[in-house]
Motif scaffolding. Sequence first.
Motif, PDB file in Angstrom:
ATOM      1  N   SER A  47     -10.423   9.865 -12.851  1.00 41.72           N
ATOM      2  CA  SER A  47      -9.009   9.557 -12.591  1.00 41.72           C
ATOM      3  C   SER A  47      -8.697   9.571 -11.105  1.00 41.72           C
ATOM      4  CB  SER A  47      -8.097  10.546 -13.337  1.00 41.72           C
ATOM      5  OG  SER A  47      -8.346  10.525 -14.720  1.00 41.72           O
ATOM      6  N   ASP A  48      -9.603   9.028 -10.301  1.00 44.00           N
ATOM      7  CA  ASP A  48      -9.434   8.935  -8.846  1.00 44.00           C
ATOM      8  C   ASP A  48      -9.344  10.294  -8.165  1.00 44.00           C
ATOM      9  OD1 ASP A  48      -9.370   6.136  -9.054  1.00 44.00           O
ATOM     10  OD2 ASP A  48      -7.206   6.142  -9.379  1.00 44.00           O
ATOM     11  N   ALA A  49      -9.769  11.351  -8.824  1.00 41.69           N
ATOM     12  CA  ALA A  49      -9.615  12.694  -8.275  1.00 41.69           C
ATOM     13  C   ALA A  49     -10.502  12.945  -7.066  1.00 41.69           C
ATOM     14  CB  ALA A  49      -9.906  13.745  -9.352  1.00 41.69           C
ATOM     15  N   SER A  50     -11.616  12.218  -6.938  1.00 44.02           N
ATOM     16  CA  SER A  50     -12.518  12.412  -5.798  1.00 44.02           C
ATOM     17  C   SER A  50     -12.646  11.156  -4.948  1.00 44.02           C
ATOM     18  CB  SER A  50     -13.908  12.836  -6.292  1.00 44.02           C
ATOM     19  OG  SER A  50     -14.494  11.808  -7.080  1.00 44.02           O
ATOM     20  N   LYS A  51     -11.749  10.213  -5.137  1.00 45.58           N
ATOM     21  CA  LYS A  51     -11.828   8.956  -4.384  1.00 45.58           C
ATOM     22  C   LYS A  51     -11.310   9.177  -2.970  1.00 45.58           C
ATOM     23  CE  LYS A  51     -11.131   5.276  -6.665  1.00 45.58           C
ATOM     24  NZ  LYS A  51     -10.487   4.227  -7.476  1.00 45.58           N
ATOM     25  N   LEU A  52     -12.082   8.714  -1.975  1.00 41.09           N
ATOM     26  CA  LEU A  52     -11.718   8.830  -0.572  1.00 41.09           C
ATOM     27  C   LEU A  52     -11.468   7.443   0.022  1.00 41.09           C
ATOM     28  CD1 LEU A  52     -14.280  11.570   0.525  1.00 41.09           C
ATOM     29  CD2 LEU A  52     -11.930  11.874  -0.280  1.00 41.09           C
ATOM     30  N   LEU A  53     -10.965   7.422   1.256  1.00 39.88           N
ATOM     31  CA  LEU A  53     -10.460   6.181   1.829  1.00 39.88           C
ATOM     32  C   LEU A  53     -11.510   5.077   1.923  1.00 39.88           C
ATOM     33  CD1 LEU A  53      -8.057   7.446   4.631  1.00 39.88           C
ATOM     34  CD2 LEU A  53      -7.474   5.917   2.738  1.00 39.88           C
ATOM     35  N   TRP A 102      -1.715   6.824  -2.088  1.00 40.41           N
ATOM     36  CA  TRP A 102      -1.286   8.147  -1.630  1.00 40.41           C
ATOM     37  C   TRP A 102      -2.152   9.246  -2.224  1.00 40.41           C
ATOM     38  CZ3 TRP A 102       1.238   8.331   2.572  1.00 40.41           C
ATOM     39  CH2 TRP A 102       2.141   7.339   2.911  1.00 40.41           C
ATOM     40  N   LEU A 103      -2.653   9.047  -3.444  1.00 43.83           N
ATOM     41  CA  LEU A 103      -3.582  10.018  -4.012  1.00 43.83           C
ATOM     42  C   LEU A 103      -4.874  10.058  -3.207  1.00 43.83           C
ATOM     43  CD1 LEU A 103      -4.489  11.998  -6.213  1.00 43.83           C
ATOM     44  CD2 LEU A 103      -5.197  10.017  -7.594  1.00 43.83           C
ATOM     45  N   LYS A 117      -4.215  11.841   0.027  1.00 42.76           N
ATOM     46  CA  LYS A 117      -4.177  13.280  -0.227  1.00 42.76           C
ATOM     47  C   LYS A 117      -5.585  13.841  -0.394  1.00 42.76           C
ATOM     48  CE  LYS A 117      -2.729  16.634  -3.719  1.00 42.76           C
ATOM     49  NZ  LYS A 117      -2.102  16.808  -5.052  1.00 42.76           N
ATOM     50  N   ASN A 118      -6.412  13.143  -1.155  1.00 39.28           N
ATOM     51  CA  ASN A 118      -7.806  13.589  -1.322  1.00 39.28           C
ATOM     52  C   ASN A 118      -8.519  13.664   0.019  1.00 39.28           C
ATOM     53  OD1 ASN A 118      -7.448  13.657  -4.096  1.00 39.28           O
ATOM     54  ND2 ASN A 118      -8.380  11.662  -4.445  1.00 39.28           N
ATOM     55  N   ASN A 119      -8.304  12.650   0.866  1.00 41.33           N
ATOM     56  CA  ASN A 119      -8.993  12.632   2.150  1.00 41.33           C
ATOM     57  C   ASN A 119      -8.488  13.734   3.083  1.00 41.33           C
ATOM     58  OD1 ASN A 119     -10.514   9.578   3.032  1.00 41.33           O
ATOM     59  ND2 ASN A 119     -10.859  11.497   4.130  1.00 41.33           N
ATOM     60  N   LEU A 120      -7.193  14.040   3.011  1.00 44.96           N
ATOM     61  CA  LEU A 120      -6.654  15.114   3.836  1.00 44.96           C
ATOM     62  C   LEU A 120      -7.231  16.467   3.406  1.00 44.96           C
ATOM     63  CD1 LEU A 120      -2.900  14.054   4.162  1.00 44.96           C
ATOM     64  CD2 LEU A 120      -4.667  14.001   5.941  1.00 44.96           C
ATOM     65  N   ILE A 121      -7.314  16.675   2.095  1.00 44.26           N
ATOM     66  CA  ILE A 121      -7.926  17.918   1.605  1.00 44.26           C
ATOM     67  C   ILE A 121      -9.388  17.981   2.002  1.00 44.26           C
ATOM     68  CG2 ILE A 121      -8.567  19.201  -0.479  1.00 44.26           C
ATOM     69  CD1 ILE A 121      -6.055  18.076  -1.811  1.00 44.26           C
ATOM     70  N   LEU A 136       0.832  -1.210   0.000  1.00 44.28           N
ATOM     71  CA  LEU A 136       0.000   0.000   0.000  1.00 44.28           C
ATOM     72  C   LEU A 136       0.860   1.250   0.000  1.00 44.28           C
ATOM     73  CD1 LEU A 136      -2.946  -0.798   2.448  1.00 44.28           C
ATOM     74  CD2 LEU A 136      -3.080  -0.409  -0.010  1.00 44.28           C
ATOM     75  N   PHE A 137       1.929   1.248   0.792  1.00 41.83           N
ATOM     76  CA  PHE A 137       2.798   2.420   0.844  1.00 41.83           C
ATOM     77  C   PHE A 137       3.494   2.659  -0.491  1.00 41.83           C
ATOM     78  CE2 PHE A 137       2.942   1.666   5.583  1.00 41.83           C
ATOM     79  CZ  PHE A 137       2.191   2.798   5.880  1.00 41.83           C
TER      80      PHE A 137
END
Length: 297
Positions: free
Chosen positions: A245-251, A71-72, A75-79, A64-65
């Motif tokens: 392109s996974d731009a709005s995908k969350l965890l 990681w994308l 990043k999306n989830n952090l934003i 996973l790392f």
Amino acid sequence: MSEHATLERRRQAIYGWLLLSPALVLLSAFAFYPSIATLWTSLFSRGTRRKPVEYVGLENYTDLFADPTFWLVVKNNLIYAGVTIPVSMGIALAMALWANGKIRARGFVRTAYFTPTVLPMIAAANLWLFFYTPGLGVLDQIGSLFGLPSVNWLGQPETALWAIIIVTIWKEAGFFMIFYLAALQTIPEDLKEAADIEGASRWTYTRRIVLPLLMPTTVFIAVNALINSVKLIDHLFILTKGGPSDASKLLLYYIWEMAFAFFDAPSAAAMTIMVIVVLAIVAAIKFSYLDKRTHYQ
């Protein structure tokens, strides 16, 4: 110690365990056991017909790392969390202060603010499709009045995540407002009268008296907002499905996708364990640090 005292102590212990047993059973069935089973699953490989399941240790975590998609998504989830949590809490506080004041139609205002909260998640997402649909949506219709071009809000990477963020803020602000409103109504009126006698302005009263007294509620809301920020999945199914392109995908959506679309349960379990660890760290900080610095009446 006498025999009577020993029997009384044993009876109290049994009585205490009987009181705890319903919660213990529920926690064991729906929290402890699933967490342990998930941790165990994350230590094994994905089984296939040609390659049976085998113990791989932390290999799923290292994979996973090394996964750029992971990681994308992080990043999306952090934003997503970094915007929705403070903005929804700020709007909720402003709405609560307004709805708690002596205004006309106060009951209607409170109901209007709370209405988005009672809508089911799927219904709310479908409602926002009428705003975001290119060419036909409300936003494009308003933009056309000013000569603006049509925008595919959910179909381009630059705007998809922000469109989801707006829906979440709209949905959660009214829910958080209820907690702030309830807390505001517990503040004694004599504090406001004393502040008026001292000549304190409304801003000074709010900053020096109201906000410190609301801190327990603020901490509670912040923890709940953080939990909500890692469990969003309903809106994504309806609005973007994690794209483009996974731009709005969350965890949580990525965990579901790995488990039920790609049938990679060990990787999904590894991500779940990492989310649990992060939430456990936040809970530890809350109980060990924030609670000590929070004013409780």
